[in-house]
Design an enzyme around this catalytic site. Structure first.
Site, PDB file in Angstrom:
ATOM      1  N   ALA A  59       2.164   3.599   1.341  1.00 46.08           N
ATOM      2  CA  ALA A  59       1.619   3.272   0.025  1.00 46.08           C
ATOM      3  C   ALA A  59       2.400   2.116  -0.580  1.00 46.08           C
ATOM      4  CB  ALA A  59       1.693   4.493  -0.896  1.00 46.08           C
ATOM      5  N   CYS A  60       1.692   1.037  -0.900  1.00 48.23           N
ATOM      6  CA  CYS A  60       2.320  -0.086  -1.590  1.00 48.23           C
ATOM      7  C   CYS A  60       1.506  -0.405  -2.828  1.00 48.23           C
ATOM      8  CB  CYS A  60       2.462  -1.304  -0.686  1.00 48.23           C
ATOM      9  SG  CYS A  60       0.927  -2.196  -0.375  1.00 48.23           S
ATOM     10  N   ASP A  61       1.905  -1.453  -3.516  1.00 49.44           N
ATOM     11  CA  ASP A  61       1.293  -1.767  -4.801  1.00 49.44           C
ATOM     12  C   ASP A  61      -0.207  -1.987  -4.682  1.00 49.44           C
ATOM     13  OD1 ASP A  61       1.650  -2.081  -7.511  1.00 49.44           O
ATOM     14  OD2 ASP A  61       1.810  -4.253  -7.382  1.00 49.44           O
TER      15      ASP A  61
END
Length: 610
Positions: free
Chosen positions: A403-405
């Protein structure tokens, strides 16, 4: 902060100002990022088919205005509503957005970012309050009419009220931006943009703020410099080139490949850890950003649409058909990289911090392997008496999500790297990536995220197992994940078998009868936590023995994570390390001895080799 958090350790925490800013910025960028393909399509159609484009075509050029006026804002409005309340929220958000579109003559990107989420939020509140009381059989009727009526009301409000307000606000902001550009003060924006990028606000700044303003400017002027403020790869390239020449240890060794990924692949997050390890380098990226934007401003450089990812190829593709624009674009990126490189070189050359890395990349990797017990949770410690403790936190893991921005770029590459490791280890495990706003608290979930986003991951998935890394593209924790999953699977299969297959063939010191020397092609000395130097010396002595006896076997010193589970390997370890080795490997042959340097069995061992 622990990098791995089990469900029993998860505790609600008050969100920091930075976490709230990241959440809001991610929400804004989350409305744009899923639709980037449409923005690029519009930019390419504009660059190619309008009069003065690469291949002017009057018929195809008629798509340009409807796309920027209707298609793109509606897609943003739908996505904003969908984030709040799923497909139903997206439908209401799109209807509400249509009101502000028709109510003004200005492209309503900002209006879509307001009306879309508002429509989703209102229909969600309506459904929460009304749906439990709907009589059976009337659900579809009530739901459809509720969405239609609410959407109609919001569209009317958007037409008469919100549209004119947003148009006036957009005009004021546009005039302000134009004034800043006219007095050549726009480069000062990079003083704030460059540090904010490295604090993982890059997508929020570019997609949430600069892209909507840039699209409105480009719809009138044909291009906008705002598309270049954040995606310019020059500042990051300068830092990475400086590390390639003046860096130390693993940072220097990894910088050249990181530079290629950053500049040509457009994954800017890859250079963030290099700046964070030496905060003085914030000055370097600021210098690069200010220099690049100054060149773009003076030479009137702009792009047709937002470049995503921020690759040099994407920047060139989004440039209008203008020789001066291409020259200014290339010059701006080049000088930005040069300014960043010069400042970075000065900082790195003046840095007197002792080089704590090992003498080679191999030694550095070994150090990281030895330190993994400190980087992971207690349940994945390498000093284990009970083998079940190795994988206690991994028992229920069924899928892994990065999960990233924005759910693109670095998380996609990180997921690809781990997916490859998982596949090679023979583990049947789903490894995917997503935006952190879309993360759900599912059972059996292992979430991998950046350190900066760990708090938000805890809020979105409090019951998941979570691991935070400083860099998606080069974290040693991936090997730890794979080894623990492999150990879990081996133990599960052993428990299911009434007569499990024999584990690694371990022998007490002085006993060589159980080793099949006909299969041995490599001898590995295991670098135990406190015996790295001893193992290295023992490897050197064993190489001499093998060479003097004209044997073909190779001899290496390896960390526990680097060993291949192959019966052609004979691994020499201390009795303490042998316990841990058994929980991880089943095919290798093992010889344990208290004296790694001069075991009395070495001469006989070498003589038995083929």
């Amino acid at each position: 902060m622990q990098n791995t958090v089990s469900s029993t350790e998860a505790k609600p925490k008050k969100k920091s100002l930075k976490a709230r800013m990241q959440k809001f910025g991610s929400f804004l960028s989350g409305m744009v990022m899923p639709n980037i393909g449409a923005f690029i399509a519009w930019g390419l159609i504009t660059a190619i088919f309008i009069p003065g484009g690469w291949a002017p075509n009057a018929g195809l050029a008629t798509m340009v205005k409807p796309m920027v006026t209707f298609l793109l804002p509606l897609m943003i409005g739908y996505t904003g509503g969908e984030i709040i309340a799923g497909h139903r929220g997206g439908v209401v958000g799109a209807i509400a957005t249509m009101g502000v579109i028709v109510g003004t003559s200005t492209p309503m990107f900002i209006g879509a970012m307001i009306m879309g989420p508002l429509g989703g939020w209102l229909i969600k509140k309506w459904d929460d309050a009304v749906q439990p009381h709907i009589r059976q059989g009337f659900e579809m009727l009530v739901n459809n009419f509720a969405a239609g009526i609410l959407g109609m009301i919001l569209a009317i409000l958007g037409f008469f009220i919100m549209g004119p307000i947003v148009a006036a606000a957009s005009a004021i902001m546009g005039a302000g931006v134009n004034y800043i550009i006219s007095v050549h003060l726009l480069p000062l924006a990079n003083i704030f943009i460059e540090p904010a990028k490295i604090l993982f606000l890059n997508n929020a700044i570019n997609q949430g703020i600069l892209t909507p303003l840039g699209l409105e400017a480009a719809s009138h002027a044909g291009k906008s410099i705002l598309f270049l403020l954040e995606p310019d790869p020059g500042p990051g390239l300068g830092v990475l080139l400086a590390f390639s020449i003046f860096g130390k240890g693993t940072a220097k060794a990894s910088a050249p490949s990181a530079a290629i990924i950053h500049f040509f692949g457009g994954i800017h997050e890859i250079y963030f850890p290099y700046v964070l390890m030496k905060p003085a380098l914030f000055l370097a990226v600021i210098a690069g950003g200010v220099t690049g934007t100054t060149v773009f401003s003076v030479m009137n450089v702009g792009l047709k649409a937002t470049p995503s990812p921020g690759s040099i190829f994407t920047l060139l593709a989004m440039s209008p058909k203008s020789v001066s624009n291409f020259i200014g674009l290339i010059l701006g990126v080049t000088l930005a990289a040069a300014a960043s490189f010069i400042v970075s070189a000065i900082i790195l050359r003046r840095d007197k911090t002792p080089d704590t890395d090992a003498a080679s990349l191999e030694d550095a990797t070994a150090q990281m392997s030895a330190m993994k017990s400190g980087d992971s949770s207690e349940a994945s410690s390498e000093n284990i008496e009970n083998a079940r403790d190795v994988v206690a936190n991994y028992d229920n893991v069924k899928k892994i999500i990065f999960a990233c921005d924005a759910g693109m770029g670095s998380s996609a590459m990180g997921a690809s790297l781990l997916r490859d490791k998982v596949k090679k280890a023979g583990i049947d495990m789903s490894v995917t990536n997503t935006a952190i706003n879309n993360l759900k608290d599912e059972p059996g979930l292992l979430v991998v995220t950046q350190d900066e986003l760990a708090d938000r991951a805890a809020q979105k998935a409090p019951n998941a197992m979570r691991i935070a890394v400083d860099n998606f593209l080069s974290s040693p924790k991936y090997d730890s994940i794979v080894l623990n999953l492999k150990a879990r699977d081996q133990m599960d299969s052993s428990a299911a078998e009434p007569k499990p297959a024999p584990a690694a063939k371990s022998t007490p010191s002085g006993a060589l009868d159980n080793i099949d020397f006909a299969k041995i092609s490599e001898i590995d000395f295991l670098r135990d936590d406190d015996k790295v130097g001893t193992a290295t010396m023992a490897t050197s002595l064993m190489k001499d023995r093998v060479k003097k006896n004209s044997k073909a076997a190779t001899v290496k010193s390896l960390g526990i994570n680097d060993i291949e589970d192959d019966e052609n390997r004979l691994v020499i370890v201390t009795p303490e390390a042998a316990k841990n080795l058994k929980t991880r490997y089943t095919n290798i042959q093992v010889f344990s001895t208290k004296d790694l340097l001069n075991s009395p069995d070495y001469d006989k061992m070498v003589s038995e080799l083929k």
